[in-house]
Design a protein around this motif. Sequence first.
Motif, PDB file in Angstrom:
ATOM      1  N   ARG A 110     -28.748  25.497-102.978  1.00  0.00           N
ATOM      2  CA  ARG A 110     -27.919  25.089-104.120  1.00  0.00           C
ATOM      3  C   ARG A 110     -27.690  23.583-104.065  1.00  0.00           C
ATOM      4  NH1 ARG A 110     -22.795  28.502-106.362  1.00  0.00           N
ATOM      5  NH2 ARG A 110     -22.084  27.079-108.002  1.00  0.00           N
ATOM      6  N   ALA A 111     -28.292  22.881-104.992  1.00  0.00           N
ATOM      7  CA  ALA A 111     -28.126  21.433-105.084  1.00  0.00           C
ATOM      8  C   ALA A 111     -27.711  21.106-106.512  1.00  0.00           C
ATOM      9  CB  ALA A 111     -29.420  20.721-104.730  1.00  0.00           C
ATOM     10  N   GLU A 112     -26.563  20.475-106.662  1.00  0.00           N
ATOM     11  CA  GLU A 112     -26.045  20.172-107.995  1.00  0.00           C
ATOM     12  C   GLU A 112     -25.789  18.672-108.130  1.00  0.00           C
ATOM     13  OE1 GLU A 112     -22.824  22.579-109.355  1.00  0.00           O
ATOM     14  OE2 GLU A 112     -23.577  24.400-108.401  1.00  0.00           O
ATOM     15  N   PRO A 113     -25.990  18.118-109.320  1.00  0.00           N
ATOM     16  CA  PRO A 113     -25.792  16.676-109.547  1.00  0.00           C
ATOM     17  C   PRO A 113     -24.323  16.325-109.745  1.00  0.00           C
ATOM     18  CG  PRO A 113     -26.527  17.705-111.573  1.00  0.00           C
ATOM     19  CD  PRO A 113     -26.529  18.793-110.532  1.00  0.00           C
ATOM     20  N   VAL A 114     -23.553  16.506-108.689  1.00  0.00           N
ATOM     21  CA  VAL A 114     -22.137  16.139-108.706  1.00  0.00           C
ATOM     22  C   VAL A 114     -21.898  15.086-107.632  1.00  0.00           C
ATOM     23  CG1 VAL A 114     -21.319  18.321-109.657  1.00  0.00           C
ATOM     24  CG2 VAL A 114     -21.600  18.093-107.177  1.00  0.00           C
ATOM     25  N   GLY A 115     -20.678  14.584-107.569  1.00  0.00           N
ATOM     26  CA  GLY A 115     -20.404  13.480-106.661  1.00  0.00           C
ATOM     27  C   GLY A 115     -20.158  13.867-105.234  1.00  0.00           C
ATOM     28  N   CYS A 116     -19.990  15.156-104.969  1.00  0.00           N
ATOM     29  CA  CYS A 116     -19.562  15.567-103.636  1.00  0.00           C
ATOM     30  C   CYS A 116     -19.919  17.025-103.379  1.00  0.00           C
ATOM     31  CB  CYS A 116     -18.051  15.370-103.532  1.00  0.00           C
ATOM     32  SG  CYS A 116     -17.352  15.745-101.933  1.00  0.00           S
ATOM     33  N   THR A 117     -20.311  17.329-102.154  1.00  0.00           N
ATOM     34  CA  THR A 117     -20.603  18.711-101.775  1.00  0.00           C
ATOM     35  C   THR A 117     -19.373  19.594-101.925  1.00  0.00           C
ATOM     36  OG1 THR A 117     -22.163  17.861-100.133  1.00  0.00           O
ATOM     37  CG2 THR A 117     -21.565  20.175 -99.957  1.00  0.00           C
ATOM     38  N   ALA A 118     -18.200  19.044-101.641  1.00  0.00           N
ATOM     39  CA  ALA A 118     -16.963  19.819-101.724  1.00  0.00           C
ATOM     40  C   ALA A 118     -16.716  20.348-103.131  1.00  0.00           C
ATOM     41  CB  ALA A 118     -15.780  18.979-101.260  1.00  0.00           C
ATOM     42  N   THR A 119     -17.161  19.639-104.134  1.00  0.00           N
ATOM     43  CA  THR A 119     -17.010  20.108-105.517  1.00  0.00           C
ATOM     44  C   THR A 119     -17.776  21.415-105.709  1.00  0.00           C
ATOM     45  OG1 THR A 119     -16.740  17.836-106.310  1.00  0.00           O
ATOM     46  CG2 THR A 119     -17.397  19.496-107.940  1.00  0.00           C
ATOM     47  N   ILE A 120     -18.940  21.511-105.103  1.00  0.00           N
ATOM     48  CA  ILE A 120     -19.739  22.734-105.189  1.00  0.00           C
ATOM     49  C   ILE A 120     -19.068  23.847-104.396  1.00  0.00           C
ATOM     50  CG2 ILE A 120     -22.027  23.736-104.825  1.00  0.00           C
ATOM     51  CD1 ILE A 120     -23.141  20.860-104.756  1.00  0.00           C
ATOM     52  N   LEU A 121     -18.558  23.530-103.222  1.00  0.00           N
ATOM     53  CA  LEU A 121     -17.896  24.534-102.388  1.00  0.00           C
ATOM     54  C   LEU A 121     -16.660  25.100-103.083  1.00  0.00           C
ATOM     55  CD1 LEU A 121     -18.179  22.852 -98.874  1.00  0.00           C
ATOM     56  CD2 LEU A 121     -19.436  24.850 -99.697  1.00  0.00           C
ATOM     57  N   ASN A 122     -15.949  24.258-103.804  1.00  0.00           N
ATOM     58  CA  ASN A 122     -14.786  24.745-104.555  1.00  0.00           C
ATOM     59  C   ASN A 122     -15.213  25.769-105.597  1.00  0.00           C
ATOM     60  OD1 ASN A 122     -11.924  24.641-105.254  1.00  0.00           O
ATOM     61  ND2 ASN A 122     -12.570  23.573-107.109  1.00  0.00           N
ATOM     62  N   LYS A 123     -16.357  25.531-106.243  1.00  0.00           N
ATOM     63  CA  LYS A 123     -16.894  26.489-107.216  1.00  0.00           C
ATOM     64  C   LYS A 123     -17.309  27.790-106.522  1.00  0.00           C
ATOM     65  CE  LYS A 123     -19.861  24.687-110.162  1.00  0.00           C
ATOM     66  NZ  LYS A 123     -20.950  23.833-110.677  1.00  0.00           N
ATOM     67  N   ILE A 124     -17.913  27.674-105.347  1.00  0.00           N
ATOM     68  CA  ILE A 124     -18.349  28.858-104.615  1.00  0.00           C
ATOM     69  C   ILE A 124     -17.153  29.727-104.230  1.00  0.00           C
ATOM     70  CG2 ILE A 124     -19.405  29.631-102.435  1.00  0.00           C
ATOM     71  CD1 ILE A 124     -21.324  27.251-102.669  1.00  0.00           C
ATOM     72  N   CYS A 125     -16.045  29.090-103.873  1.00  0.00           N
ATOM     73  CA  CYS A 125     -14.826  29.859-103.573  1.00  0.00           C
ATOM     74  C   CYS A 125     -14.400  30.679-104.778  1.00  0.00           C
ATOM     75  CB  CYS A 125     -13.701  28.910-103.163  1.00  0.00           C
ATOM     76  SG  CYS A 125     -13.863  28.204-101.509  1.00  0.00           S
ATOM     77  N   LYS A 126     -14.412  30.075-105.950  1.00  0.00           N
ATOM     78  CA  LYS A 126     -14.018  30.789-107.168  1.00  0.00           C
ATOM     79  C   LYS A 126     -14.986  31.923-107.476  1.00  0.00           C
ATOM     80  CE  LYS A 126     -11.916  26.735-109.375  1.00  0.00           C
ATOM     81  NZ  LYS A 126     -11.999  25.798-110.513  1.00  0.00           N
ATOM     82  N   GLU A 127     -16.268  31.652-107.331  1.00  0.00           N
ATOM     83  CA  GLU A 127     -17.282  32.659-107.644  1.00  0.00           C
ATOM     84  C   GLU A 127     -17.190  33.885-106.740  1.00  0.00           C
ATOM     85  OE1 GLU A 127     -20.416  29.133-108.968  1.00  0.00           O
ATOM     86  OE2 GLU A 127     -20.775  30.320-107.168  1.00  0.00           O
ATOM     87  N   ASN A 128     -16.685  33.672-105.523  1.00  0.00           N
ATOM     88  CA  ASN A 128     -16.632  34.761-104.545  1.00  0.00           C
ATOM     89  C   ASN A 128     -15.204  35.230-104.255  1.00  0.00           C
ATOM     90  OD1 ASN A 128     -19.559  35.121-103.307  1.00  0.00           O
ATOM     91  ND2 ASN A 128     -19.240  32.925-103.608  1.00  0.00           N
ATOM     92  N   ASN A 129     -14.269  34.772-105.086  1.00  0.00           N
ATOM     93  CA  ASN A 129     -12.861  35.167-104.922  1.00  0.00           C
ATOM     94  C   ASN A 129     -12.320  34.865-103.533  1.00  0.00           C
ATOM     95  OD1 ASN A 129     -12.596  36.283-107.593  1.00  0.00           O
ATOM     96  ND2 ASN A 129     -13.783  38.047-106.888  1.00  0.00           N
ATOM     97  N   VAL A 130     -12.737  33.724-102.995  1.00  0.00           N
ATOM     98  CA  VAL A 130     -12.229  33.267-101.699  1.00  0.00           C
ATOM     99  C   VAL A 130     -10.993  32.408-101.958  1.00  0.00           C
ATOM    100  CG1 VAL A 130     -12.678  31.838 -99.677  1.00  0.00           C
ATOM    101  CG2 VAL A 130     -14.476  33.329-100.575  1.00  0.00           C
TER     102      VAL A 130
END
Length: 310
Positions: A110-130
């Motif tokens: 998973r590679a997304e054109p955002v400014g920070c890896t943490a932004t992607i991890l925050n999305k992953i938490c939401k997607e997995n109800n973490v």
Amino acid sequence: MTVKVFGHKNPDTDTITSAIVAAIIERELGKEATAYRLGDLNKETEYALNYFNVETPELLDSVQENDEVMLVDHNEFQQSADGIDKATIISVIDHHRVANFETNAPLYFRAEPVGCTATILNKICKENNVTVTKEMAGLMMSAIISDTLLLKSPTTTTEDEEALHELATIADVNYDHYGLEMLKAGASTKDKSAQALITGDAKTFEMGDNSVRIAQVNVVDLDELFERKNELVDEIKKESDREKYDLFILVVTDILASDSRVIAIGENNKVIERAFDVALDDNEALLTGVVSRKKQVVPNIEKAFQSLYE
């Protein structure tokens, strides 16, 4: 088998905090995972971990054949752990270009054109109800502040801004005040050796036949560092000779003025002039408005090298 989670060598705040958060997410999803680091912490990252009372990940020297690993904040093998070509990469979470990367088996990438890896991890938490705890929010918030220079970097996206606001609320922190103090904690250069300055946040890039080392140092006082220019140049030359770099670029970024001054040492250092339309003076140039290695420095230099051979 426990999955080893780590970011790139010469770790920065996004690298360390994303490894910690990614390992937590993996464990919440029922997998065994442990966060590691591939180098010493910088002062900025120490500030973040201490503020949120989070332990420093254990140092990892190398990975072995059949180790299962998860890469965060990088994918290029030359930036990763020694032995990475022999390990089993099961997952990559990144926000950089994809280069020099190959695996023998399918993986989650998973590679997304955002400014920070943490932004992607925050999305992953939401997607997995973490559930994002206060500590997790603080770490991810710190990473976004670091990578986007408090949302001033051109790498910043709307997703980064929204994530920062959301995470700061969970962490119960004023991100402007906290962020400036965190950035300043990592910006003092007086107590750092020249060797530490040129290696603390440095990455190697293969550009055609050229091995290009690009180091970046964030400061609040450019003159403080450039008073030591001769010492820095001597150390750069030693490092280049030892590691066989064709070009070594030190990017010194003023986090308050949002400009950078570079020192470029190597046979092809004139590529800087072509890349940024500047003139080098004693191997040095001011890059007005340039703060991002990922979005402004690396792509411009790559294009300049390509144009040399056309």
